[in-house]
Design a protein around this motif. Structure first.
Motif: not given
Length: 160
Positions: A61-67, A71-81
């Protein structure tokens, strides 16, 4: 599984529609979305809470949105502090003889009274979804007449 996506999008007409349309086409339900302009208003920051089957689906999903060009930038921050916050306004029935009791109940949540009427109070709370939900459970017996929630906003924690 719950995923927290943060995105920087071009601030142009139709961009949010294309962004959410991509989620809809993949049959991803948006649990929460928060958006606001940043900087010189040429871009907007979006925080979206979605539920996906697994981490592979999240990466796809992130890869598809990033295309998408907007979308200037996108990150899945779930597993990051990271830090997540939500704002809620809650109107609660509050007869004059119950107000002191109600004030004492909401004080540990650091909720603020932002409006007073003859028979009700409006509370404002900022915090995690769990904190907002806990306050709602505490004031429910008094009679909650209205609730409005902003949705989650979040950032990764700074390093160092």
């Amino acid at each position: 599984m719950r995923r927290v996506l943060t995105c920087l999008l071009s601030n142009d007409p139709g961009v949010l529609n294309r962004f959410t349309g991509t989620l809809t086409r993949r049959q991803v339900n948006i649990n929460s979305i928060s958006i606001s302009p940043v900087g010189d208003n040429s871009a907007s920051r979006v925080t979206a809470i979605v539920y996906l089957d697994n981490e592979t689906t999240a990466k796809q999903l992130v890869a598809q949105l990033n295309k998408q060009i907007d979308v200037l930038e996108i990150h899945d921050i779930t597993d990051q502090p990271h830090v997540e916050r939500e704002l809620a306004l809650i109107r609660v029935n509050a007869a004059a003889n119950k107000r002191a009791e109600l004030f004492a109940m909401v004080q540990p949540f650091r909720a603020d009274v932002v409006d007073v009427a003859l028979d009700s109070l409006m509370l404002q709370i900022t915090g995690s979804r769990d904190k907002v939900n806990a306050l709602l459970r505490v004031v429910q017996p008094y009679g909650v007449t209205q609730v409005v929630r902003t949705g989650v906003a979040g950032f990764t924690r700074a390093e160092g």
